[in-house]
Design an enzyme around this catalytic site. Structure first.
Site, PDB file in Angstrom:
ATOM      1  N   LYS A  16       0.895  -1.201  -0.009  1.00 24.86           N
ATOM      2  CA  LYS A  16      -0.072   0.013  -0.017  1.00 24.86           C
ATOM      3  C   LYS A  16       0.781   1.413   0.022  1.00 24.86           C
ATOM      4  O   LYS A  16       0.646   2.083  -0.691  1.00 24.86           O
ATOM      5  CB  LYS A  16      -0.862   0.027   1.375  1.00 24.86           C
ATOM      6  N   GLN A 224      -3.345  -1.860   7.451  1.00 25.32           N
ATOM      7  CA  GLN A 224      -3.635  -3.075   7.593  1.00 25.32           C
ATOM      8  C   GLN A 224      -4.498  -3.655   6.339  1.00 25.32           C
ATOM      9  O   GLN A 224      -3.953  -3.253   5.110  1.00 25.32           O
ATOM     10  CB  GLN A 224      -4.679  -3.137   8.829  1.00 25.32           C
TER      11      GLN A 224
HETATM   12  P1  GDP Z   1       2.283  -2.290   3.038  1.00 23.56           P
HETATM   13  O1  GDP Z   1       2.221  -2.368   4.636  1.00 23.56           O
HETATM   14  O2  GDP Z   1       1.139  -2.698   2.415  1.00 23.56           O
HETATM   15  O3  GDP Z   1       2.604  -0.797   2.729  1.00 23.56           O
HETATM   16  O4  GDP Z   1       3.448  -3.293   2.443  1.00 23.56           O
HETATM   17  P2  GDP Z   1       5.031  -3.278   3.246  1.00 23.56           P
HETATM   18  O5  GDP Z   1       5.868  -2.077   2.904  1.00 23.56           O
HETATM   19  O6  GDP Z   1       4.888  -3.677   4.684  1.00 23.56           O
HETATM   20  O7  GDP Z   1       5.585  -4.379   2.474  1.00 23.56           O
HETATM   21  C1  GDP Z   1       5.732  -4.749   1.153  1.00 23.56           C
HETATM   22  C2  GDP Z   1       7.097  -4.984   1.048  1.00 23.56           C
HETATM   23  O8  GDP Z   1       7.434  -5.225  -0.375  1.00 23.56           O
HETATM   24  C3  GDP Z   1       8.053  -3.766   1.037  1.00 23.56           C
HETATM   25  O9  GDP Z   1       9.248  -4.330   1.722  1.00 23.56           O
HETATM   26  C4  GDP Z   1       8.207  -3.039  -0.237  1.00 23.56           C
HETATM   27  O10 GDP Z   1       9.470  -2.327  -0.259  1.00 23.56           O
HETATM   28  C5  GDP Z   1       8.253  -4.276  -1.114  1.00 23.56           C
HETATM   29  N1  GDP Z   1       7.498  -4.157  -2.388  1.00 23.56           N
HETATM   30  C6  GDP Z   1       6.422  -3.457  -2.688  1.00 23.56           C
HETATM   31  N2  GDP Z   1       6.169  -3.788  -4.055  1.00 23.56           N
HETATM   32  C7  GDP Z   1       7.027  -4.739  -4.577  1.00 23.56           C
HETATM   33  C8  GDP Z   1       7.436  -5.505  -5.733  1.00 23.56           C
HETATM   34  O11 GDP Z   1       6.387  -4.987  -6.711  1.00 23.56           O
HETATM   35  N3  GDP Z   1       8.269  -6.306  -5.666  1.00 23.56           N
HETATM   36  C9  GDP Z   1       9.037  -6.609  -4.863  1.00 23.56           C
HETATM   37  N4  GDP Z   1       9.880  -7.310  -5.014  1.00 23.56           N
HETATM   38  N5  GDP Z   1       9.001  -5.750  -3.582  1.00 23.56           N
HETATM   39  C10 GDP Z   1       7.983  -5.022  -3.677  1.00 23.56           C
HETATM   40  P1  IMO Z   2       0.281  -2.855   7.409  1.00 21.93           P
HETATM   41  O1  IMO Z   2      -0.480  -1.665   7.336  1.00 21.93           O
HETATM   42  C1  IMO Z   2       0.300  -6.860   8.669  1.00 21.93           C
HETATM   43  C2  IMO Z   2      -1.946  -7.910  12.104  1.00 21.93           C
HETATM   44  C3  IMO Z   2      -0.935  -8.620  13.527  1.00 21.93           C
HETATM   45  C4  IMO Z   2      -1.945  -9.307  14.209  1.00 21.93           C
HETATM   46  C5  IMO Z   2      -3.258  -8.366  13.951  1.00 21.93           C
HETATM   47  C6  IMO Z   2      -3.614  -7.632  14.984  1.00 21.93           C
HETATM   48  O2  IMO Z   2       1.820  -2.641   7.292  1.00 21.93           O
HETATM   49  O3  IMO Z   2      -0.244  -3.562   6.231  1.00 21.93           O
HETATM   50  P2  IMO Z   2      -2.784  -5.274  16.023  1.00 21.93           P
HETATM   51  O4  IMO Z   2      -1.241  -4.925  16.500  1.00 21.93           O
HETATM   52  O5  IMO Z   2      -3.182  -4.366  14.791  1.00 21.93           O
HETATM   53  O6  IMO Z   2      -3.692  -5.573  17.481  1.00 21.93           O
HETATM   54  O7  IMO Z   2      -2.742  -6.842  15.601  1.00 21.93           O
HETATM   55  O8  IMO Z   2      -3.108  -7.813  12.891  1.00 21.93           O
HETATM   56  N1  IMO Z   2      -1.600  -6.547  11.546  1.00 21.93           N
HETATM   57  C7  IMO Z   2      -0.546  -6.561  10.523  1.00 21.93           C
HETATM   58  N2  IMO Z   2      -0.322  -7.370   9.642  1.00 21.93           N
HETATM   59  N3  IMO Z   2       0.480  -5.532   8.241  1.00 21.93           N
HETATM   60  C8  IMO Z   2      -0.068  -4.635   8.985  1.00 21.93           C
HETATM   61  O9  IMO Z   2       0.002  -3.414   8.718  1.00 21.93           O
HETATM   62  C9  IMO Z   2      -0.500  -5.170  10.404  1.00 21.93           C
HETATM   63  N4  IMO Z   2      -1.003  -4.443  11.486  1.00 21.93           N
HETATM   64  C10 IMO Z   2      -1.720  -5.512  12.157  1.00 21.93           C
HETATM   65  O10 IMO Z   2       0.279  -9.227  12.920  1.00 21.93           O
HETATM   66  O11 IMO Z   2      -2.284 -10.549  13.458  1.00 21.93           O
END
Ligand code: GDP
Ligand code: IMO
Ligand code: MG
Length: 427
Positions: A16, A224
């Protein structure tokens, strides 16, 4: 645009942050509407990686106003630390706005989160221990303390006394811990946090509506995801807020008629952190390969994410719950070296095949995935930036996924970097 929601369609970490950052190039405002620093949103710009927890993912552009909306729960210590981190890396944080109506997460919420988890033993949820659940519980109990309360010392102290009157009973009588002194905590927050946060406190509703009325593009950034939603997720293995599209309306203060575009972010496979059912979960080499290549370890807590094949049953449900106008697929490149890739199109439960998500949780626990298999593309996609560059097998996989989901795929991400994406047209 003008008003676009970006939200997760699976169990979080779909990318995201990456797409919010990308789309914020054309937005004047990026608004977080729920959750708190349980989120970890990673942006990679010119090889530099930024991990954001509370600050909206538009912050890297000088032209956007990042807004922390009323539906977010804000740990003021974490917000300040994140702002310091960004400032030290040359990012201007002076434009950040924090809704005066947002609720605070204070240290006792985090202590209670950890104690509740320990108390649950084997039934624990695997929360991030950031105090999210206890802070939203206080909000529902009408014991919450809002950002605006810090502006009046007398009110702030009185509210802390009331809130801790309750929390201290739980800490001491249920969990056998020491009580928290309300005045000491008030002193800390007012001296360590208020000076840095006061200039950011805003009437966010007014500012968001002024931008919308001026015809500017406003992005609403979900944290989330759909299946961690308090109402629609796999309860109780969920978070304590509403990441689904309706949450953007309540958590930012806009009505549904304002929203023009709702983009669901989905990984080309699925991951989940923490406990809860996961029909397509993999415990084999394919799963390990997804984790290794996709670097599936939490941005926030460092935990290994559980991997699985992409689940179209969930995506169809996410389309319904969120009125998705489209899907953006991330991490397609992670599947580059798989000989076969799979989409779960339905479940087999007690001998019956179904294509919709069962409402009853024990059915989800029992669901066996039915897969459609596709030949892999065995091509490095990380440098592909237009649809013509995609191998036919990758297109077949994407088109089948869009058909299964029932909405078009409009964007595809092929690497973590801001420039690693392409605009897609489903055939
Ligand atoms: P979010 O919480 O939805 O913003 O996602 P996160 O940042 O927690 O996790 C996504 C991970 O995948 C991060 O480390 C990004 O840098 C990485 N990422 C996002 N898009 C891509 C993609 O298209 N390919 C790869 N290999 N990594 C990606
Ligand atoms: P982003 O925005 C993945 C999960 C936790 C747990 C459950 C409840 O980066 O996608 P909490 O601390 O919210 O009460 O935990 O939700 N969880 C996530 N898993 N990405 C997240 O955020 C999360 N935020 C909470 O691991 O299972
Ligand atoms: Mg994340």
């Amino acid at each position: 645009m003008p008003a676009t929601i970006v939200l997760g369609t699976q169990w979080g970490d779909e990318g995201k942050g990456k797409f919010t950052d990308l789309l914020a190039a054309d937005a004047s405002m990026v608004v977080r509407y729920q959750g708190g620093h349980n989120a970890g949103h990673t942006l990679v710009v010119k090889g530099e990686s930024f991990a954001l927890q509370l600050v909206p993912s538009g912050v890297l552009y000088p032209h956007t106003t990042p807004v922390i909306g009323n539906g977010v729960v804000v740990d003021p210590f974490v917000l300040l630390a994140e702002m310091e981190m960004l400032s030290s890396r040359g990012v201007d944080v002076s434009r950040i706005r924090v809704s005066g109506n947002a609720h605070l997460i204070l240290p006792y919420h985090q202590q209670l989160d950890a104690l509740h988890e320990r108390h649950l033993g084997n039934a624990k949820l695997g929360t991030t221990k950031r105090g999210i659940g206890p802070a939203y519980a206080d909000k529902s109990m009408r014991l919450g303390i809002r950002v605006q309360d810090m502006l009046d010392e007398k009110i702030f102290r009185a509210k802390l006394h009331t809130a801790l009157g309750h929390a201290n009973k739980v800490l001491t009588k249920v969990f056998n811990r020491l009580p928290v002194d309300p005045d000491q905590l008030a002193d800390r927050v007012l001296t360590e946090c208020l000076p840095g946060i006061q200039p950011l406190i805003a009437d966010s509703i007014n500012e968001i509506h002024a931008a919308l009325e001026a015809g500017e593009n406003v992005l609403f950034e979900g944290a989330q995801a759909t299946f961690l939603d308090l109402d629609h997720g796999t309860y109780p293995f969920v978070t304590s807020s509403n990441p689904t599209a309706g949450g953007a309306c309540t958590g930012a203060g806009v009505g549904p008629r304002h929203i023009d575009r709702i983009i669901g972010i989905a990984k080309a496979y699925v991951t989940r952190v923490g406990a809860g059912p996961f029909p397509t979960e993999l415990f084999d080499d394919d799963g390990d390969k997804m984790v290794d290549i996709g670097r599936e370890y939490g941005t926030n807590t460092g935990r290994r994410r559980r991997p699985g094949w992409v689940d179209a049953v969930m995506l169809r449900h996410a389309v319904r719950l969120n009125s998705l106008t489209e899907l953006a697929i991330t991490k397609l490149d992670v599947l580059d070296t798989f000989d076969t890739v799979k989409i779960c199109t339905g479940y087999r439960i007690d001998g019956h095949e179904i294509t919709t998500l069962p409402y009853h949780q024990s059915q989800i626990h029992k669901a066996e995935p039915i897969y459609e298999e596709f030949a892999g593309w065995n091509t490095d996609l990380t440098t592909v930036t237009d649809v013509e560059g995609l191998p036919a097998n990758a297109r077949r996989f994407l088109d089948a996924l869009a058909k299964q989901a029932g909405v078009p795929i409009t964007l595809v991400s092929t690497g973590p970097g801001r420039a690693q994406y392409l605009e897609y047209e489903t055939r």
